[in-house]
Design a protein around this motif. Structure first.
Motif, short mmCIF file in Angstrom:
data_model
loop_
_atom_site.label_atom_id
_atom_site.label_comp_id
_atom_site.label_asym_id
_atom_site.label_seq_id
_atom_site.Cartn_x
_atom_site.Cartn_y
_atom_site.Cartn_z
N SER A 51 31.76 35.71 25.55
CA SER A 51 30.96 36.90 25.88
C SER A 51 31.31 38.04 24.92
N TYR A 52 30.30 38.58 24.27
CA TYR A 52 30.49 39.65 23.30
C TYR A 52 29.82 40.93 23.81
N TRP A 53 30.43 42.07 23.52
CA TRP A 53 29.88 43.36 23.90
C TRP A 53 30.43 44.43 22.98
N CYS A 54 29.87 45.64 23.05
CA CYS A 54 30.29 46.70 22.15
C CYS A 54 30.38 48.03 22.89
N GLN A 55 31.06 48.99 22.27
CA GLN A 55 31.15 50.36 22.75
C GLN A 55 30.66 51.29 21.66
N ALA A 56 29.99 52.36 22.07
CA ALA A 56 29.57 53.43 21.16
C ALA A 56 30.11 54.74 21.73
N GLU A 57 30.60 55.58 20.83
CA GLU A 57 31.24 56.81 21.29
C GLU A 57 30.88 57.95 20.36
N THR A 58 30.54 59.10 20.97
CA THR A 58 30.33 60.31 20.17
C THR A 58 31.69 60.95 19.93
N VAL A 59 31.80 61.55 18.73
CA VAL A 59 33.08 62.14 18.36
C VAL A 59 33.30 63.46 19.10
N THR A 60 32.30 64.34 19.03
CA THR A 60 32.37 65.62 19.75
C THR A 60 31.01 65.92 20.37
N PRO A 61 30.94 66.21 21.63
CA PRO A 61 32.00 65.93 22.60
C PRO A 61 32.18 64.44 22.76
N ARG A 62 33.31 64.02 23.27
CA ARG A 62 33.63 62.60 23.34
C ARG A 62 32.97 61.97 24.55
N VAL A 63 31.95 61.10 24.27
CA VAL A 63 31.23 60.38 25.33
C VAL A 63 31.18 58.91 24.91
N THR A 64 31.62 58.02 25.79
CA THR A 64 31.69 56.57 25.48
C THR A 64 30.72 55.81 26.36
N LYS A 65 29.94 54.93 25.73
CA LYS A 65 29.02 54.07 26.45
C LYS A 65 29.34 52.59 26.09
N GLN A 66 29.04 51.70 27.04
CA GLN A 66 29.33 50.27 26.85
C GLN A 66 28.06 49.46 27.03
N SER A 67 27.91 48.42 26.17
CA SER A 67 26.72 47.56 26.26
C SER A 67 26.90 46.50 27.33
N LEU A 68 25.80 45.82 27.61
CA LEU A 68 25.89 44.61 28.44
C LEU A 68 26.54 43.49 27.60
N GLN A 69 27.03 42.50 28.30
CA GLN A 69 27.65 41.38 27.59
C GLN A 69 26.60 40.35 27.19
N SER A 70 26.76 39.80 25.99
CA SER A 70 25.88 38.73 25.48
C SER A 70 26.70 37.46 25.30
N GLN A 71 26.17 36.37 25.82
CA GLN A 71 26.87 35.09 25.72
C GLN A 71 26.47 34.40 24.42
N ILE A 72 27.46 34.07 23.61
CA ILE A 72 27.22 33.36 22.34
C ILE A 72 27.92 32.00 22.43
N GLN A 73 27.13 30.96 22.24
CA GLN A 73 27.66 29.59 22.26
C GLN A 73 27.57 29.01 20.85
N VAL A 74 28.71 28.70 20.25
CA VAL A 74 28.76 28.17 18.88
C VAL A 74 28.75 26.64 18.95
N GLN A 75 27.79 26.05 18.28
CA GLN A 75 27.68 24.59 18.24
C GLN A 75 28.29 24.06 16.93
N ARG A 76 29.06 23.00 17.03
CA ARG A 76 29.61 22.37 15.83
C ARG A 76 28.54 21.56 15.12
N VAL A 77 28.63 21.57 13.79
CA VAL A 77 27.78 20.70 12.97
C VAL A 77 28.46 19.35 12.86
#
Length: 331
Positions: A51-77
């Protein structure tokens, strides 16, 4: 793979400075914030699934937001096009030298298990697991017993794929031996001696050469190994040192010299053997007899005697060590 963290700032904060962080599960993928909304993953493996997700934050004023999680499935060749190749320092597999067996795949991701097998004995001779498209197995000093049919397999969790079978021939030195056969003690003129040259070890084809005093007498090819022979009908001129040579492309090997000594005797026409210290057959008047002795040169050692009527019974004591008795047939 590129991960992008998308934001939709309010119109009041459209010019706000943002920074980003990316996560897989509960672990940050970078040690600090980044001004870029993208993260490049140069290579992903099956173990990177999650599960991958990210955060974005403003520097001033400091406000942090979080994304939803995305499921990544890696298949072998799956692995494909498995091949087995060999490498030898001198371009050919030589006994005592090193040999490298290289197993490679055209495609395949993740950890790949490479294994090497000998088909004619049904044995596994090596195994390696690594994250690469090829692996090597080295034999530091090849033995003649290592010759055989080999193949390799590659497996990264899908169905194992096998290479084609490769035949490996091991070439070895050839120390030959020269054996005179049919000779018992010193040879006598007229005797037939077989000179047998044989390399007891060494891979074919083998070229044999026979020598007398370094003069080539005969070349003989043994395409499937074994030895070669040279037949010699002895005369006084054939006394000397004989040797042979064996060559299978790895450098010629020479035998030790063998000395043939031809003793003197009496030649009776029509008979292959030389009569030495014994009785010769009956001969007719007019028969030419030849005599020679040990150690003499070909010119002064040979003499002839024509049988006449007075030689009804000939006892020839030409040399102190040789006596022949010849019965003469009159009329």
């Amino acid at each position: 793979v590129t991960l992008t963290c998308e934001t939709q700032p309010s119109p009041q904060r459209s010019n706000a400075q943002l920074r980003y962080r990316f996560f897989r599960g509960g672990r940050a993928l970078a040690s600090s914030w980044s001004s870029s909304p993208e993260l490049q993953l140069p290579a992903v493996w099956k173990e990177d699934s999650g599960s991958y997700w990210c955060q974005a934050e403003t520097v001033t004023p400091r406000v942090t937001k979080q994304s939803l999680q995305s499921q990544i499935q890696v298949q072998r060749v799956p692995v494909s096009n498995v091949s087995l190749d060999i490498w030898a320092p001198k371009g050919m597999v030589i006994e005592g030298e090193s040999l490298v067996l290289l197993c490679s795949v055209a495609e395949g991701t993740g950890n790949i298990t490479f294994s090497w097998h000998r088909e004619d004995t049904g044995t596994s001779v090596g195994r390696k697991t690594q994250r690469s498209l090829s692996a090597e197995m080295e034999v530091p000093a090849v033995q003649e017993s290592d010759a055989g049919r080999y193949y390799c397999r590659a497996d990264n969790g899908h169905e194992p794929i096998q290479s084609k079978v490769l035949s490996i021939c091991v070439r070895s030195d050839i120390p030959p031996c020269l054996h005179p056969q049919g000779a018992r003690g010193p040879g006598h003129g007229g005797d037939v001696v077989e000179l047998r040259c044989e390399a007891h070890r060494g891979s074919p084809p083998i070229m044999y050469r026979f020598y007398r005093e370094n003069i080539t007498l005969q070349n003989s090819l043994a395409p499937f190994g074994g030895g070669a022979s040279f037949n010699l009908s002895l005369t006084m001129e054939h006394s000397g040192n004989y040797s042979c040579e064996a060559d299978n492309g790895l450098g010629a090997q020479h035998s030790e010299a063998v000395t043939l000594s031809i003793s003197g005797g009496l030649m009776v026409p029509g008979y292959r053997s030389i009569m030495t210290n014994g009785s010769a057959p009956a001969v007719f008047i007019g028969t030419i007899l030849g005599f020679w002795k040990v150690g003499g040169g070909p010119r002064d050692a040979y003499s002839v005697w024509e049988i006449g009527e007075e030689d009804e019974c000939l006892a020839a004591s030409l040399f102190s060590t040789q006596t022949w008795k010849v019965h003469i047939i009159l009329g």
